[in-house]
Design a protein around this motif. Structure first.
Motif, PDB file in Angstrom:
ATOM      1  N   ILE A 137       0.841  -1.197   0.000  1.00  0.00           N
ATOM      2  CA  ILE A 137       0.000   0.000   0.000  1.00  0.00           C
ATOM      3  C   ILE A 137       0.883   1.256   0.000  1.00  0.00           C
ATOM      4  O   ILE A 137       0.449   2.305  -0.448  1.00  0.00           O
ATOM      5  CB  ILE A 137      -0.975   0.041   1.202  1.00  0.00           C
ATOM      6  CG1 ILE A 137      -0.249   0.147   2.534  1.00  0.00           C
ATOM      7  CG2 ILE A 137      -1.924  -1.142   1.170  1.00  0.00           C
ATOM      8  CD1 ILE A 137      -1.154   0.577   3.679  1.00  0.00           C
ATOM      9  N   ASP A 138       2.121   1.126   0.506  1.00  0.00           N
ATOM     10  CA  ASP A 138       2.980   2.315   0.641  1.00  0.00           C
ATOM     11  C   ASP A 138       3.508   2.854  -0.692  1.00  0.00           C
ATOM     12  O   ASP A 138       3.989   3.979  -0.753  1.00  0.00           O
ATOM     13  CB  ASP A 138       4.179   1.997   1.539  1.00  0.00           C
ATOM     14  CG  ASP A 138       3.786   1.760   2.987  1.00  0.00           C
ATOM     15  OD1 ASP A 138       2.600   1.990   3.308  1.00  0.00           O
ATOM     16  OD2 ASP A 138       4.640   1.345   3.781  1.00  0.00           O
ATOM     17  N   GLY A 181       2.700   4.744   5.961  1.00  0.00           N
ATOM     18  CA  GLY A 181       3.842   5.220   5.165  1.00  0.00           C
ATOM     19  C   GLY A 181       4.983   5.548   6.103  1.00  0.00           C
ATOM     20  O   GLY A 181       5.059   6.674   6.607  1.00  0.00           O
ATOM     21  N   HIS A 182       5.817   4.543   6.398  1.00  0.00           N
ATOM     22  CA  HIS A 182       6.930   4.767   7.328  1.00  0.00           C
ATOM     23  C   HIS A 182       8.009   5.644   6.717  1.00  0.00           C
ATOM     24  O   HIS A 182       8.547   6.532   7.353  1.00  0.00           O
ATOM     25  CB  HIS A 182       7.543   3.429   7.737  1.00  0.00           C
ATOM     26  CG  HIS A 182       7.087   2.984   9.077  1.00  0.00           C
ATOM     27  ND1 HIS A 182       7.217   3.792  10.184  1.00  0.00           N
ATOM     28  CD2 HIS A 182       6.496   1.852   9.495  1.00  0.00           C
ATOM     29  CE1 HIS A 182       6.718   3.152  11.221  1.00  0.00           C
ATOM     30  NE2 HIS A 182       6.266   1.978  10.839  1.00  0.00           N
ATOM     31  N   ILE A 187       0.803   7.803   0.250  1.00  0.00           N
ATOM     32  CA  ILE A 187      -0.624   7.739   0.634  1.00  0.00           C
ATOM     33  C   ILE A 187      -1.062   9.102   1.164  1.00  0.00           C
ATOM     34  O   ILE A 187      -2.117   9.620   0.791  1.00  0.00           O
ATOM     35  CB  ILE A 187      -0.895   6.634   1.682  1.00  0.00           C
ATOM     36  CG1 ILE A 187      -0.511   5.261   1.143  1.00  0.00           C
ATOM     37  CG2 ILE A 187      -2.371   6.630   2.096  1.00  0.00           C
ATOM     38  CD1 ILE A 187      -0.667   4.125   2.162  1.00  0.00           C
ATOM     39  N   ALA A 188      -0.238   9.706   2.024  1.00  0.00           N
ATOM     40  CA  ALA A 188      -0.603  11.011   2.604  1.00  0.00           C
ATOM     41  C   ALA A 188      -0.750  12.065   1.504  1.00  0.00           C
ATOM     42  O   ALA A 188      -1.714  12.844   1.496  1.00  0.00           O
ATOM     43  CB  ALA A 188       0.445  11.443   3.626  1.00  0.00           C
ATOM     44  N   LEU A 189       0.206  12.088   0.569  1.00  0.00           N
ATOM     45  CA  LEU A 189       0.160  13.097  -0.498  1.00  0.00           C
ATOM     46  C   LEU A 189      -1.077  12.904  -1.379  1.00  0.00           C
ATOM     47  O   LEU A 189      -1.846  13.855  -1.607  1.00  0.00           O
ATOM     48  CB  LEU A 189       1.437  13.013  -1.348  1.00  0.00           C
ATOM     49  CG  LEU A 189       1.457  13.909  -2.592  1.00  0.00           C
ATOM     50  CD1 LEU A 189       1.372  15.393  -2.211  1.00  0.00           C
ATOM     51  CD2 LEU A 189       2.722  13.655  -3.423  1.00  0.00           C
ATOM     52  N   TYR A 190      -1.285  11.689  -1.849  1.00  0.00           N
ATOM     53  CA  TYR A 190      -2.392  11.461  -2.781  1.00  0.00           C
ATOM     54  C   TYR A 190      -3.756  11.571  -2.087  1.00  0.00           C
ATOM     55  O   TYR A 190      -4.682  12.182  -2.626  1.00  0.00           O
ATOM     56  CB  TYR A 190      -2.231  10.107  -3.488  1.00  0.00           C
ATOM     57  CG  TYR A 190      -1.374  10.213  -4.734  1.00  0.00           C
ATOM     58  CD1 TYR A 190      -0.041  10.593  -4.646  1.00  0.00           C
ATOM     59  CD2 TYR A 190      -1.896   9.964  -5.992  1.00  0.00           C
ATOM     60  CE1 TYR A 190       0.744  10.719  -5.770  1.00  0.00           C
ATOM     61  CE2 TYR A 190      -1.113  10.090  -7.137  1.00  0.00           C
ATOM     62  CZ  TYR A 190       0.206  10.462  -7.020  1.00  0.00           C
ATOM     63  OH  TYR A 190       0.977  10.594  -8.147  1.00  0.00           O
TER      64      TYR A 190
END
Ligand code: F6P
Length: 348
Positions: A137-138, A181-182, A187-190
């Protein structure tokens, strides 16, 4: 007429699970059986199954009805056969080679993320015919434009942000949502962009908490008395609390504005894959079977500019695909007033 032995291949899924693993298993297996007449086995629980010779024969009917299922029918684990911690661990690579030969395998398909590809490369160096398929997923596997699992996680994270908007607005609060997202902030950006987040904090861009607070205060002064802050779990923060809790506490103590935190966690990894992930995983899987038929080993299947390619596993191991600070989406977002927490460096 000479006798023709059909090829026999093994498949395993390793590392953290993600939506689309079953679609990939199905893509490899069905293509191998239907198009190439191969025999297929699946190892249980990632590399553990390979070490322990724990496997199941997979016929075409075993591969039906799994396309839409989350998780992995084979199970997974984070077992690393080249990590020698306990006595006897150093025998694992030899055991794997022995099992591979005992089972008459011609190739092994390893479906996983960065750690899995690193191990796959080590196995290739030991003489095993390996093909890697990138999942996580990352979205941080080097050498491919996108991994399957990412689109599904993005959909879940975006829906969560959408839902937070209404409650943030009603209570005039700052909502902090932490996504996975380590190392990589994909994921955070999109999800931040898709969900209209006001502030997005990712590991690749150093944030300054005073800068984050200033952005929130500006919004209040501009008659927007609520904010959505999207943070990746891997941003710089004290490890004893979550990234979201750290940012939430800092914002409320500097600004006096009420904050609430949501840590999305494993919800992002569960459930049915999106149609895009089903298609990507199917394409990767079918292509991996083709690579086996063509003898293209020691490689990872990849997608670049929507074309399937292979990249040497030796090039993939140990690298990460991270968000560049000048990623076009970041530049566009900045022009629209989205903050990445680094605008007011002078605030210290
Ligand atoms: O699959 C990647 C990932 O979701 C990371 O973002 C996360 O930190 C990690 O896996 C945690 O996985 P686990 O708890 O299964 O080791």
């Amino acid at each position: 007429m000479g006798t023709h032995k059909s090829k026999r291949i093994g498949i395993l899924t390793a590392g953290g699970d993600c939506p689309g693993l079953n679609a990939a298993i199905r893509g490899v297996g069905k293509t191998a059986i239907v198009d190439y007449g191969m025999e297929v086995i699946g190892f249980r629980a990632g590399y553990a199954g390979l070490i322990e010779k724990d496997y199941v024969e997979l016929s075409e009917s075993h591969l039906s009805g799994i396309l839409t299922l989350g998780g992995t029918i084979l199970g997974t684990s984070r077992v690393k056969p080249f990590k020698f911690v306990n006595e006897g661990d150093d025998e694992k690579p030899e055991l794997i080679k022995q099992n591979y030969h005992d089972l008459n395998l011609d190739a092994l398909v390893c479906i996983g993320g960065n750690g899995t590809m690193k191990t796959a490369d080590r196995l290739a160096a030991e003489g095993i015919n390996v093909i890697g398929i990138p999942k996580t997923i990352d979205n941080d596997v080097w050498g491919t434009d996108v991994t399957f699992g990412f689109d599904s996680a993005l959909q879940i994270a975006t829906e969560a942000i959408d839902r937070l908007h209404t409650t943030a607005n009603s209570h005039q609060r700052v909502m902090i949502i932490e996504v996975m997202g380590h190392h990589a902030g994909w994921i955070a950006l999109y999800a931040g962009m898709a969900g209209g987040g006001d502030i997005v904090l990712i590991p690749e861009v150093d944030y300054n908490i005073r800068s984050v607070c200033k952005k929130i205060e500006e919004r209040y002064e501009g008659n927007k008395p609520y904010s959505i802050v999207v943070v990746a779990e891997g941003i710089n923060h004290p490890k004893k609390i979550s990234a979201a809790a750290h940012i939430g506490e800092a914002i409320s103590s500097y600004t006096g504005i009420e904050t609430r935190e949501t840590v999305l966690g494993y919800v992002q990894r569960g459930g049915s894959p999106t149609p895009m992930d089903r298609i990507l995983a199917t394409r990767y899987g079918a292509f991996a079977a083709q690579c086996i038929a063509e003898g293209n080993f020691g490689t990872m299947v990849a997608i670049r500019n929507n074309y399937l390619e292979t990249v040497p596993l030796a090039d993939v191991g140990g690298k990460l695909s991270l968000v560049e600070p000048d990623n076009p989406l970041i530049l566009k977002a900045r022009k629209m007033g989205v903050s990445f927490g680094d605008e007011y460096q002078e605030l210290g």
